[in-house]
Design a protein around this motif. Sequence first.
Motif, PDB file in Angstrom:
ATOM      1  N   ALA A   1     -10.682  17.962  37.705  1.00  0.00           N
ATOM      2  CA  ALA A   1     -12.078  17.728  37.345  1.00  0.00           C
ATOM      3  C   ALA A   1     -12.960  18.245  38.472  1.00  0.00           C
ATOM      4  CB  ALA A   1     -12.334  16.248  37.098  1.00  0.00           C
ATOM      5  N   ASP A   2     -14.227  18.457  38.152  1.00  0.00           N
ATOM      6  CA  ASP A   2     -15.160  19.007  39.134  1.00  0.00           C
ATOM      7  C   ASP A   2     -15.957  17.934  39.855  1.00  0.00           C
ATOM      8  OD1 ASP A   2     -14.569  21.768  38.428  1.00  0.00           O
ATOM      9  OD2 ASP A   2     -15.618  21.332  36.551  1.00  0.00           O
TER      10      ASP A   2
ATOM     11  N   ASP B   1     -18.056  20.271  29.468  1.00  0.00           N
ATOM     12  CA  ASP B   1     -17.150  20.804  28.456  1.00  0.00           C
ATOM     13  C   ASP B   1     -15.819  20.065  28.424  1.00  0.00           C
ATOM     14  OD1 ASP B   1     -16.308  21.808  30.916  1.00  0.00           O
ATOM     15  OD2 ASP B   1     -15.488  23.630  30.036  1.00  0.00           O
ATOM     16  N   LYS B   2     -15.606  19.179  29.407  1.00  0.00           N
ATOM     17  CA  LYS B   2     -14.381  18.383  29.398  1.00  0.00           C
ATOM     18  C   LYS B   2     -14.661  17.060  30.077  1.00  0.00           C
ATOM     19  CE  LYS B   2      -9.413  18.915  29.677  1.00  0.00           C
ATOM     20  NZ  LYS B   2      -8.309  19.863  29.918  1.00  0.00           N
TER      21      LYS B   2
ATOM     22  N   LEU C   1     -18.072  22.550  33.065  1.00  0.00           N
ATOM     23  CA  LEU C   1     -18.113  21.411  33.979  1.00  0.00           C
ATOM     24  C   LEU C   1     -17.207  20.310  33.447  1.00  0.00           C
ATOM     25  CD1 LEU C   1     -19.429  20.092  36.475  1.00  0.00           C
ATOM     26  CD2 LEU C   1     -21.205  19.206  34.947  1.00  0.00           C
ATOM     27  N   ARG C   2     -16.304  19.850  34.295  1.00  0.00           N
ATOM     28  CA  ARG C   2     -15.371  18.786  33.929  1.00  0.00           C
ATOM     29  C   ARG C   2     -15.748  17.522  34.698  1.00  0.00           C
ATOM     30  NH1 ARG C   2     -10.188  21.957  35.802  1.00  0.00           N
ATOM     31  NH2 ARG C   2     -11.625  22.099  37.556  1.00  0.00           N
ATOM     32  N   ILE C   3     -16.033  16.461  33.976  1.00  0.00           N
ATOM     33  CA  ILE C   3     -16.540  15.221  34.557  1.00  0.00           C
ATOM     34  C   ILE C   3     -15.518  14.100  34.365  1.00  0.00           C
ATOM     35  CG2 ILE C   3     -18.313  13.429  34.314  1.00  0.00           C
ATOM     36  CD1 ILE C   3     -20.294  15.528  33.608  1.00  0.00           C
TER      37      ILE C   3
ATOM     38  N   SER D   1     -17.452  15.121  44.650  1.00  0.00           N
ATOM     39  CA  SER D   1     -17.628  16.456  44.080  1.00  0.00           C
ATOM     40  C   SER D   1     -16.714  17.486  44.732  1.00  0.00           C
ATOM     41  CB  SER D   1     -19.091  16.892  44.255  1.00  0.00           C
ATOM     42  OG  SER D   1     -19.299  18.199  43.769  1.00  0.00           O
ATOM     43  N   LYS D   2     -16.448  18.566  43.987  1.00  0.00           N
ATOM     44  CA  LYS D   2     -15.626  19.640  44.540  1.00  0.00           C
ATOM     45  C   LYS D   2     -16.382  20.443  45.594  1.00  0.00           C
ATOM     46  CE  LYS D   2     -16.651  23.207  41.059  1.00  0.00           C
ATOM     47  NZ  LYS D   2     -16.048  24.100  40.033  1.00  0.00           N
TER      48      LYS D   2
END
Length: 267
Positions: A197-198, A177-178, A155-157, A249-250
């Motif tokens: 990013a997600d 994780d990012k 998950l990329r925030i 959000s994606k």
Amino acid sequence: MKHTNLQKEQQLALALAREASAAILPLYYSGVDVEDKEDGSPVTIADKRSNQIILDGIQKAFPNDGIVSEELDTLSGKRFWYVDPIDGTKGFIGHSDQFAIHIALAKKGDTPMLGLVYKPTTGEYYITARGEGAYRVNPDGSKTQLQVAGDREGLRIVTNMTFTLKQRTLVDILQADKLYMGGGLGLRAMRVAEGLADIYIKDSDNGGTWDTAAPQAIIEEAGGIVMRLDGSPVIYSGQRGPSERMVFSKNRDLGLYVADIVQKYVK
């Protein structure tokens, strides 16, 4: 998706953003005096100058439209332009390039149908009209169609540059994780639109509709979603704010999952 005929509006928004950029960049490089507004947020002559250029241009081209701006009392109409003359004023003051000009358009009671996030320091911009795709346009004129990320592990925030305690708590709970750290809200949200990013969590009710309208238009046209923490859509009816907590959000499933955690653990 229904296509819109907003070529004139798009061209106007881009022309006004460029004109406003030319007016404020000398102030960016030379430095400006800073005032505090009633809510404690900073404002400069650059915000006011950019706002006046955009306001005058919209009123001349579309005199029957309403305008909602951070630096202006609301003007009524059946359609509303949402204008943030400088999103990320603190970045502007600090000579960071993490600020942008936002211009969006929405019919009353609808989601935004046009959005522009323009970066004055480079001339790069993100733009969309409903049904026409969303694009990042580089200073040389080359462009890339935007598409949110697909399924992937991890998950990329996106968070802001100050990285508050509650944001750190949220990152730890989600085991991201990012982490991307950006300046103004619009440029943060564009990480999601670009698929870098997600999700971006707007975890406060600071700001107004001028902050969120343009990024929302772009993310949704790129295949993502913007929602309140209860999962309901963010609708624009000429209101100013205060803005609400929301997620960019994606996809809807991820948005609902993160929104639930925010409501439970991040007050």
